[in-house]
Design an enzyme around this catalytic site. Structure first.
Site, mmCIF file in Angstrom:
data_model
loop_
_atom_site.group_PDB
_atom_site.id
_atom_site.type_symbol
_atom_site.label_atom_id
_atom_site.label_comp_id
_atom_site.label_asym_id
_atom_site.label_seq_id
_atom_site.Cartn_x
_atom_site.Cartn_y
_atom_site.Cartn_z
ATOM 1 N NE ARG A 93 -3.449 2.401 2.741
ATOM 2 C CZ ARG A 93 -4.418 2.545 3.647
ATOM 3 N NH1 ARG A 93 -4.748 1.518 4.412
ATOM 4 N NH2 ARG A 93 -5.064 3.692 3.778
ATOM 5 C CG ASN A 147 -11.204 -1.036 -0.842
ATOM 6 O OD1 ASN A 147 -12.291 -0.927 -1.408
ATOM 7 N ND2 ASN A 147 -10.942 -0.496 0.343
ATOM 8 C CB CYS A 168 -17.989 0.467 -0.019
ATOM 9 S SG CYS A 168 -17.164 1.996 0.468
ATOM 10 C CG HIS A 198 -14.042 4.129 -2.788
ATOM 11 N ND1 HIS A 198 -12.778 3.794 -2.366
ATOM 12 C CD2 HIS A 198 -14.882 3.668 -1.809
ATOM 13 C CE1 HIS A 198 -12.843 3.154 -1.205
ATOM 14 N NE2 HIS A 198 -14.126 3.065 -0.849
ATOM 15 C CE1 TYR A 249 -11.262 6.528 -0.906
ATOM 16 C CE2 TYR A 249 -13.365 6.457 0.246
ATOM 17 C CZ TYR A 249 -12.044 6.106 0.163
ATOM 18 O OH TYR A 249 -11.471 5.352 1.159
HETATM 19 P P1 NAD Z 1 -4.550 -5.815 6.517
HETATM 20 O O1 NAD Z 1 -3.286 -5.307 5.968
HETATM 21 O O2 NAD Z 1 -4.702 -5.886 7.970
HETATM 22 O O3 NAD Z 1 -4.833 -7.243 5.861
HETATM 23 C C1 NAD Z 1 -5.799 -8.120 6.383
HETATM 24 C C2 NAD Z 1 -5.226 -9.506 6.449
HETATM 25 O O4 NAD Z 1 -5.155 -10.083 5.148
HETATM 26 C C3 NAD Z 1 -3.809 -9.577 7.030
HETATM 27 O O5 NAD Z 1 -3.825 -10.265 8.244
HETATM 28 C C4 NAD Z 1 -3.021 -10.282 5.936
HETATM 29 O O6 NAD Z 1 -2.039 -11.156 6.448
HETATM 30 C C5 NAD Z 1 -4.103 -11.014 5.189
HETATM 31 N N1 NAD Z 1 -3.802 -11.504 3.844
HETATM 32 C C6 NAD Z 1 -2.984 -11.000 2.899
HETATM 33 N N2 NAD Z 1 -2.992 -11.766 1.801
HETATM 34 C C7 NAD Z 1 -3.851 -12.791 2.044
HETATM 35 C C8 NAD Z 1 -4.295 -13.928 1.302
HETATM 36 N N3 NAD Z 1 -3.863 -14.165 0.069
HETATM 37 N N4 NAD Z 1 -5.175 -14.762 1.885
HETATM 38 C C9 NAD Z 1 -5.622 -14.560 3.135
HETATM 39 N N5 NAD Z 1 -5.234 -13.511 3.872
HETATM 40 C C10 NAD Z 1 -4.367 -12.635 3.344
HETATM 41 O O7 NAD Z 1 -5.713 -4.976 5.827
HETATM 42 P P2 NAD Z 1 -6.940 -4.130 6.379
HETATM 43 O O8 NAD Z 1 -6.519 -2.735 6.553
HETATM 44 O O9 NAD Z 1 -7.599 -4.813 7.479
HETATM 45 O O10 NAD Z 1 -7.871 -4.166 5.106
HETATM 46 C C11 NAD Z 1 -8.269 -5.375 4.528
HETATM 47 C C12 NAD Z 1 -8.945 -5.124 3.206
HETATM 48 O O11 NAD Z 1 -10.194 -4.482 3.402
HETATM 49 C C13 NAD Z 1 -8.144 -4.238 2.266
HETATM 50 O O12 NAD Z 1 -8.254 -4.700 0.949
HETATM 51 C C14 NAD Z 1 -8.824 -2.910 2.421
HETATM 52 O O13 NAD Z 1 -8.652 -2.062 1.308
HETATM 53 C C15 NAD Z 1 -10.245 -3.327 2.596
HETATM 54 N N6 NAD Z 1 -11.139 -2.342 3.205
HETATM 55 C C16 NAD Z 1 -12.284 -2.115 2.534
HETATM 56 C C17 NAD Z 1 -13.185 -1.191 2.980
HETATM 57 C C18 NAD Z 1 -14.424 -0.963 2.159
HETATM 58 O O14 NAD Z 1 -15.086 0.035 2.312
HETATM 59 N N7 NAD Z 1 -14.774 -1.879 1.269
HETATM 60 C C19 NAD Z 1 -12.938 -0.497 4.174
HETATM 61 C C20 NAD Z 1 -11.758 -0.769 4.868
HETATM 62 C C21 NAD Z 1 -10.850 -1.710 4.366
HETATM 63 C C1 G6P Z 2 -12.763 3.978 3.939
HETATM 64 C C2 G6P Z 2 -13.216 3.191 2.737
HETATM 65 C C3 G6P Z 2 -12.393 1.994 2.530
HETATM 66 C C4 G6P Z 2 -10.966 2.402 2.706
HETATM 67 C C5 G6P Z 2 -10.754 2.599 4.156
HETATM 68 C C6 G6P Z 2 -9.404 3.143 4.476
HETATM 69 O O1 G6P Z 2 -13.795 4.369 4.682
HETATM 70 O O2 G6P Z 2 -14.555 2.948 2.564
HETATM 71 O O3 G6P Z 2 -12.684 1.421 1.310
HETATM 72 O O4 G6P Z 2 -10.063 1.483 2.201
HETATM 73 O O5 G6P Z 2 -11.797 3.298 4.754
HETATM 74 O O6 G6P Z 2 -9.162 3.049 5.835
HETATM 75 P P1 G6P Z 2 -7.687 3.044 6.412
HETATM 76 O O7 G6P Z 2 -7.880 3.228 7.866
HETATM 77 O O8 G6P Z 2 -7.097 1.730 6.021
HETATM 78 O O9 G6P Z 2 -6.963 4.180 5.741
HETATM 79 MN MN MN Z 3 -14.824 1.650 0.679
#
Ligand code: NAD
Ligand code: G6P
Ligand code: MN
Length: 430
Positions: A93, A147, A168, A198, A249
């Site tokens: 990232r 994401n 999301c 987004h 966004y």
């Molecule tokens: P993070 O860095 O804590 O990752 C979560 C876990 O995924 C980690 O423990 C990591 O070891 C694991 N991981 C990596 N590759 C893997 C694989 N191939 N199989 C299984 N596990 C695996 O990330 P986070 O900050 O908790 O975010 C997780 C995801 O959620 C990201 O893609 C982030 O962008 C997304 N997210 C989405 C939203 C949304 O609105 N949709 C909001 C927040 C976060």
């Molecule tokens: C937002 C979005 C997610 C984004 C995340 C980032 O609210 O909806 O899609 O990836 O939060 O949060 P972070 O704490 O990882 O910057």
């Molecule tokens: Mn989102």
């Protein structure tokens, strides 16, 4: 009784989900929760598993919680699979955020070239998970949070048979923001959305039979709705002029210069980029999670951007499981809901949720004031998916060229080369 599998279970967001399961205990009989992670995340998922156990015990619930690094074993008998993984972790990232900035282009993990890089790293992994699901639990639902959520969801629909809904937390937060401005109960407000993940717009907010959105837009609030984006004051003014409530966004598109300037200032200060901040927040969170006295979701988790994730995810699962025909704003396949966009592309719109999944409500044409932007971003998204699955460099370049945050072919070429090089170990297709 239900079996839920969380892939990327070591995420610091998992206690959110556990809280959601606890809050829905009367309608959602969860029996088993398995957290799947990879070697890189084992230490984290171990800590989270223990915390989840304590949270369920504290809630006097009998849920069998465990973790594993063996995804296929975990998927056996799954009813719902939630994906919340980060391929390459925060290191990847950090590169997504920094490389574009070297060329004066927005450095963000979901929009612009950073979002492109995250997509091409993530799509092949998500499609592997889908292959496993097709073989092991073909009837299970996949709720994707990973994401870029809309792009990933579209790729899954195009290249697998898995039943997938993309999620999301922005729409639900916009809904609560609208209700709060109006001073009404969110349950009594019906908000209509159009656009993409987004890149979403609230076009109506009905309360007691009247569209109160114009009034809502006239009320300025200082605070933004997500922790990861500082609100620009002028957003309320342009929202008022457009007549829509805007996803935060959209700041990257409507206030691109200010956003780049802010990112560069942070980059050259001790602050760094958002991933540097998140690294610190995470350290603190896992210190808290390790404390065996802790048995509820800690308040500090609200420092992450994903607020109300659990509410969105678990109430969605609840609506599917109980066949309740409730409305949720999720990422689904368009099928003509927005006529200007391809039939087979993902859109983020109001859907009726029941045992069949998510059926989008007919939204109709995109308003002319936002049509160009939404269509262009969709073309970028479609090309990004094509690049991710083929590994074709020309398609990748053309995808970036279609992103409205890139204005020059040389920038696109340089950024693409740098991103492919920086992530080469995570990009088997290229
Ligand atoms: P993070 O860095 O804590 O990752 C979560 C876990 O995924 C980690 O423990 C990591 O070891 C694991 N991981 C990596 N590759 C893997 C694989 N191939 N199989 C299984 N596990 C695996 O990330 P986070 O900050 O908790 O975010 C997780 C995801 O959620 C990201 O893609 C982030 O962008 C997304 N997210 C989405 C939203 C949304 O609105 N949709 C909001 C927040 C976060
Ligand atoms: C937002 C979005 C997610 C984004 C995340 C980032 O609210 O909806 O899609 O990836 O939060 O949060 P972070 O704490 O990882 O910057
Ligand atoms: Mn989102």
């Amino acid at each position: 009784p239900l079996k839920i599998v969380v892939i990327g279970g070591g995420s610091s967001y998992t206690p959110e989900l556990v809280e959601g399961i606890i809050l829905h205990r009367t309608t959602l009989p969860v029996k088993e929760l398995i957290l799947v992670d990879v070697l890189m995340g084992e230490e984290k998922v171990n800590i989270i598993t223990d915390l989840a156990k304590r949270m369920f015990i504290n809630a006097e619930m009998n849920v069998d919680v465990s973790y594993t690094l063996n995804r296929r074993e975990a998927l056996n008998g799954a009813d719902f699979v939630l994906t919340q993984l980060r391929v390459g972790g925060l290191d990847a990232r950090r590169k997504d955020e920094r490389i574009p900035l070297q060329y004066g282009v927005i450095g963000q993990e979901t929009t612009g070239p950073g979002g492109f890089a995250k997509a091409i790293r993530t799509i092949p992994v998500m499609l592997e998970i889908c292959r496993d699901m097709e073989n092991i639990c073909p009837d299970a639902w996949l709720i994707n949070f990973t994401n870029p959520s809309g792009i990933v969801t579209e790729a899954i629909h195009k290249y697998s048979k898995v039943k997938c809904i993309g999620l999301c937390n922005v729409p639900i937060n916009m809904h609560y923001d609208a209700a709060e401005r109006l001073g009404v109960n969110p349950k009594d407000l019906y908000c209509e959305f159009t656009g993409l993940n987004h890149l979403s717009f609230m076009t109506h907010a009905y309360y007691n039979g009247a569209d109160r959105l114009p009034e809502i837009l006239g009320i300025d609030v200082e605070e933004g709705i997500v922790e990861n984006i500082n609100k620009i004051e002028e957003m309320d003014i342009i929202a008022n002029q457009l007549g829509f409530m805007l996803s935060p966004y959209l700041q990257y598109f409507y206030f691109e210069k200010s956003m780049i300037q802010e990112e560069l200032e942070n980059l050259h200060s001790a602050k760094g980029t958002r991933s540097d901040e998140v690294l610190e927040v995470e350290k603190g969170l896992f210190e808290l999670y390790k404390n065996t006295e802790l048995n509820i979701k800690p308040e500090a988790l609200s420092k992450r951007g994903g607020a109300r994730y659990s509410e969105a995810a678990i109430s969605l699962i609840n609506s599917i499981y109980n066949d309740s025909n409730e409305l949720h704003v999720v990422n689904v396949i368009n099928h003509g809901t927005i006529p200007e966009l391809p039939q087979d592309s993902a859109v983020e719109v109001n859907c009726i949720i029941n045992k069949q999944g998510a059926t989008p409500i007919h939204i109709g044409s995109l308003p002319t004031t936002i049509r160009g932007l939404v269509e262009q971003v969709k073309m970028y998204e479609t090309l990004t998916i094509k690049a991710a699955v083929t590994g074709d460099r020309t398609t990748a370049l053309l995808a970036l060229l279609n992103n409205p945050l890139i204005h020059d072919v040389m920038d696109a070429k340089n950024i693409l080369n740098d991103l492919l090089d920086a992530h080469k170990d995570l990009l088997d297709n290229f």
